[in-house]
Design a protein around this motif. Sequence first.
Motif, PDB file in Angstrom:
ATOM      1  N   THR A 158     -12.800  22.854  56.801  1.00 40.84           N
ATOM      2  CA  THR A 158     -12.509  24.085  57.549  1.00 40.84           C
ATOM      3  C   THR A 158     -12.943  24.056  59.012  1.00 40.84           C
ATOM      4  OG1 THR A 158     -14.636  25.086  56.964  1.00 40.84           O
ATOM      5  CG2 THR A 158     -12.794  25.419  55.437  1.00 40.84           C
ATOM      6  N   GLY A 159     -13.856  23.146  59.358  1.00 43.29           N
ATOM      7  CA  GLY A 159     -14.395  23.131  60.709  1.00 43.29           C
ATOM      8  C   GLY A 159     -15.512  24.128  60.924  1.00 43.29           C
ATOM      9  N   LEU A 160     -15.835  24.925  59.899  1.00 42.60           N
ATOM     10  CA  LEU A 160     -16.938  25.875  59.987  1.00 42.60           C
ATOM     11  C   LEU A 160     -18.260  25.132  59.766  1.00 42.60           C
ATOM     12  CD1 LEU A 160     -15.543  28.822  57.807  1.00 42.60           C
ATOM     13  CD2 LEU A 160     -15.306  28.483  60.268  1.00 42.60           C
ATOM     14  N   TYR A 161     -19.375  25.814  60.019  1.00 43.51           N
ATOM     15  CA  TYR A 161     -20.658  25.241  59.646  1.00 43.51           C
ATOM     16  C   TYR A 161     -20.707  25.089  58.129  1.00 43.51           C
ATOM     17  CZ  TYR A 161     -22.438  26.126  64.356  1.00 43.51           C
ATOM     18  OH  TYR A 161     -22.643  26.107  65.710  1.00 43.51           O
ATOM     19  N   ASN A 162     -21.546  24.156  57.663  1.00 43.35           N
ATOM     20  CA  ASN A 162     -21.628  23.921  56.223  1.00 43.35           C
ATOM     21  C   ASN A 162     -22.970  24.387  55.645  1.00 43.35           C
ATOM     22  OD1 ASN A 162     -23.463  21.985  57.026  1.00 43.35           O
ATOM     23  ND2 ASN A 162     -22.076  20.253  56.674  1.00 43.35           N
ATOM     24  N   ARG A 163     -23.179  24.078  54.372  1.00 44.33           N
ATOM     25  CA  ARG A 163     -24.394  24.542  53.704  1.00 44.33           C
ATOM     26  C   ARG A 163     -25.641  23.904  54.290  1.00 44.33           C
ATOM     27  NH1 ARG A 163     -24.937  25.657  47.253  1.00 44.33           N
ATOM     28  NH2 ARG A 163     -27.081  26.434  47.251  1.00 44.33           N
ATOM     29  N   ILE A 198      -6.946  27.813  55.197  1.00 46.97           N
ATOM     30  CA  ILE A 198      -6.376  29.037  55.758  1.00 46.97           C
ATOM     31  C   ILE A 198      -7.447  30.110  55.919  1.00 46.97           C
ATOM     32  CG2 ILE A 198      -4.868  31.002  55.207  1.00 46.97           C
ATOM     33  CD1 ILE A 198      -2.863  28.977  54.070  1.00 46.97           C
ATOM     34  N   VAL A 199      -8.292  30.257  54.900  1.00 47.39           N
ATOM     35  CA  VAL A 199      -9.365  31.249  54.983  1.00 47.39           C
ATOM     36  C   VAL A 199     -10.344  30.871  56.097  1.00 47.39           C
ATOM     37  CG1 VAL A 199     -11.328  32.290  53.767  1.00 47.39           C
ATOM     38  CG2 VAL A 199      -9.157  31.941  52.567  1.00 47.39           C
ATOM     39  N   GLY A 200     -10.707  29.573  56.165  1.00 50.68           N
ATOM     40  CA  GLY A 200     -11.624  29.116  57.205  1.00 50.68           C
ATOM     41  C   GLY A 200     -11.071  29.353  58.593  1.00 50.68           C
ATOM     42  N   GLN A 201      -9.791  29.017  58.800  1.00 56.89           N
ATOM     43  CA  GLN A 201      -9.163  29.208  60.106  1.00 56.89           C
ATOM     44  C   GLN A 201      -9.070  30.685  60.457  1.00 56.89           C
ATOM     45  OE1 GLN A 201      -8.134  26.722  62.378  1.00 56.89           O
ATOM     46  NE2 GLN A 201      -8.128  28.560  63.644  1.00 56.89           N
ATOM     47  N   SER A 202      -8.775  31.515  59.460  1.00 57.17           N
ATOM     48  CA  SER A 202      -8.680  32.956  59.689  1.00 57.17           C
ATOM     49  C   SER A 202     -10.030  33.538  60.098  1.00 57.17           C
ATOM     50  CB  SER A 202      -8.157  33.658  58.429  1.00 57.17           C
ATOM     51  OG  SER A 202      -6.843  33.239  58.123  1.00 57.17           O
ATOM     52  N   ILE A 203     -11.094  33.028  59.498  1.00 54.18           N
ATOM     53  CA  ILE A 203     -12.438  33.469  59.878  1.00 54.18           C
ATOM     54  C   ILE A 203     -12.729  33.061  61.319  1.00 54.18           C
ATOM     55  CG2 ILE A 203     -14.907  33.113  59.467  1.00 54.18           C
ATOM     56  CD1 ILE A 203     -14.230  32.875  56.460  1.00 54.18           C
ATOM     57  N   ARG A 204     -12.442  31.806  61.657  1.00 54.85           N
ATOM     58  CA  ARG A 204     -12.696  31.314  63.027  1.00 54.85           C
ATOM     59  C   ARG A 204     -11.924  32.128  64.056  1.00 54.85           C
ATOM     60  NH1 ARG A 204     -12.244  24.878  63.512  1.00 54.85           N
ATOM     61  NH2 ARG A 204     -13.047  25.410  65.569  1.00 54.85           N
ATOM     62  N   ASP A 205     -10.688  32.509  63.722  1.00 57.11           N
ATOM     63  CA  ASP A 205      -9.847  33.256  64.653  1.00 57.11           C
ATOM     64  C   ASP A 205     -10.285  34.718  64.800  1.00 57.11           C
ATOM     65  OD1 ASP A 205      -8.367  30.966  64.918  1.00 57.11           O
ATOM     66  OD2 ASP A 205      -6.703  31.638  63.657  1.00 57.11           O
ATOM     67  N   GLN A 219     -20.607  34.409  69.496  1.00 59.51           N
ATOM     68  CA  GLN A 219     -21.996  34.632  69.099  1.00 59.51           C
ATOM     69  C   GLN A 219     -22.162  34.825  67.593  1.00 59.51           C
ATOM     70  OE1 GLN A 219     -20.073  36.625  70.996  1.00 59.51           O
ATOM     71  NE2 GLN A 219     -20.775  38.751  71.011  1.00 59.51           N
ATOM     72  N   ASP A 220     -21.057  34.930  66.858  1.00 61.10           N
ATOM     73  CA  ASP A 220     -21.125  35.051  65.406  1.00 61.10           C
ATOM     74  C   ASP A 220     -21.150  33.661  64.767  1.00 61.10           C
ATOM     75  OD1 ASP A 220     -20.905  37.846  65.689  1.00 61.10           O
ATOM     76  OD2 ASP A 220     -18.717  37.702  65.768  1.00 61.10           O
ATOM     77  N   ILE A 221     -21.681  33.578  63.561  1.00 57.92           N
ATOM     78  CA  ILE A 221     -21.825  32.296  62.868  1.00 57.92           C
ATOM     79  C   ILE A 221     -21.050  32.335  61.553  1.00 57.92           C
ATOM     80  CG2 ILE A 221     -23.442  30.693  61.761  1.00 57.92           C
ATOM     81  CD1 ILE A 221     -25.580  31.697  63.715  1.00 57.92           C
ATOM     82  N   ALA A 222     -20.126  31.394  61.373  1.00 55.78           N
ATOM     83  CA  ALA A 222     -19.331  31.316  60.151  1.00 55.78           C
ATOM     84  C   ALA A 222     -19.674  30.043  59.395  1.00 55.78           C
ATOM     85  CB  ALA A 222     -17.845  31.344  60.483  1.00 55.78           C
ATOM     86  N   GLU A 261      -5.750  40.203  57.465  1.00 54.61           N
ATOM     87  CA  GLU A 261      -4.424  40.157  58.081  1.00 54.61           C
ATOM     88  C   GLU A 261      -4.039  38.723  58.447  1.00 54.61           C
ATOM     89  OE1 GLU A 261      -4.680  42.829  61.356  1.00 54.61           O
ATOM     90  OE2 GLU A 261      -4.799  44.629  60.088  1.00 54.61           O
ATOM     91  N   SER A 262      -5.004  37.974  58.980  1.00 55.54           N
ATOM     92  CA  SER A 262      -4.737  36.588  59.358  1.00 55.54           C
ATOM     93  C   SER A 262      -4.436  35.732  58.128  1.00 55.54           C
ATOM     94  CB  SER A 262      -5.943  36.021  60.122  1.00 55.54           C
ATOM     95  OG  SER A 262      -5.708  34.684  60.497  1.00 55.54           O
ATOM     96  N   ILE A 263      -5.210  35.930  57.057  1.00 58.42           N
ATOM     97  CA  ILE A 263      -4.984  35.189  55.810  1.00 58.42           C
ATOM     98  C   ILE A 263      -3.595  35.491  55.261  1.00 58.42           C
ATOM     99  CG2 ILE A 263      -5.658  35.039  53.376  1.00 58.42           C
ATOM    100  CD1 ILE A 263      -8.559  35.414  54.289  1.00 58.42           C
ATOM    101  N   ASN A 264      -3.229  36.764  55.275  1.00 57.46           N
ATOM    102  CA  ASN A 264      -1.918  37.166  54.763  1.00 57.46           C
ATOM    103  C   ASN A 264      -0.787  36.532  55.563  1.00 57.46           C
ATOM    104  OD1 ASN A 264      -0.170  38.841  53.060  1.00 57.46           O
ATOM    105  ND2 ASN A 264       0.213  40.031  54.895  1.00 57.46           N
TER     106      ASN A 264
END
Length: 294
Positions: A92-97, A144-151, A156-159, A188-191
Amino acid sequence: MKKFVKAEKTICILINQQGEIYYSNIDKDTAEKYLEDIHIFDHLPVDDTVSFNVQHYSMTADKVNLDNAEYYLILIQAQGNLYRYAYRDSLTGLYNRNYWEQLRSGALDTCTSPSFSLIIIDIDNLKHLNDNKGHLAGDKAIRIVGQSIRDSIRKQDIAIRYGGDEFFILLASTKRVVVKKVINRIRESINKKGKAENIHIEISTGTACSDSIHKLEKVITMADNKMYKEKNEKKVQVRQIADELKNLKQKIETVRDKLNSKVVQESNVSINKELLELSIKLDKLIIKYIKYVQ
């Protein structure tokens, strides 16, 4: 805990004025993550070359002119024998555990606001998607969920992709209206992205807020409970809809059978009127049924 392989060579990235990568001597996705991690757009030179250190890397940024257009040449070099933890989720490109555990332990020096909200997101029925469409479809849903979160969040927020189909977001705000807007943007982005990929994706969410990053455990429990409450409410709703569909189906069959039994007597005027009434009733039941199953 996994680690990045030490950069044995200088990483070279050329970006245009809009921040788009024009050239890099590593793959584009990795180059984009490097630029994001080092907050390169906070350090771009106005005129002369600038040099600075970020995390475990020495950076040099220079403005160059190619084909009558201005670009920025970014050079990245690891300092000595230093390594850094791999804090990014490859899917996803997000931070991991790994990042999350370091954050909880206080080992990371982050600019997280003292007051924050935690959003927990869980993909509904990912196992069903994997079983019916394969794990590639499941991976696509996670991306898709990861990209939607990033978008949908700010710098300053952390995903974080905590694991599997579960995501954490540390939001630098405790205002309910802000948290709600972020969740709505993500849905909305996920949809939108799901429709483009022909994948139906739904999520369940739970939220909680705190005035201290050191209260994470309590906040996680609160948000987790809310998320599972939403999941259970959905299950109840699905059962109710299933019962309603079953009831509608029985009504449709009853009216249909009654209508069929009257057809043989259609020469009678009073029966024709009854046939019309039954036909209208059947149409209404079918329309209601279709609305449920769409």
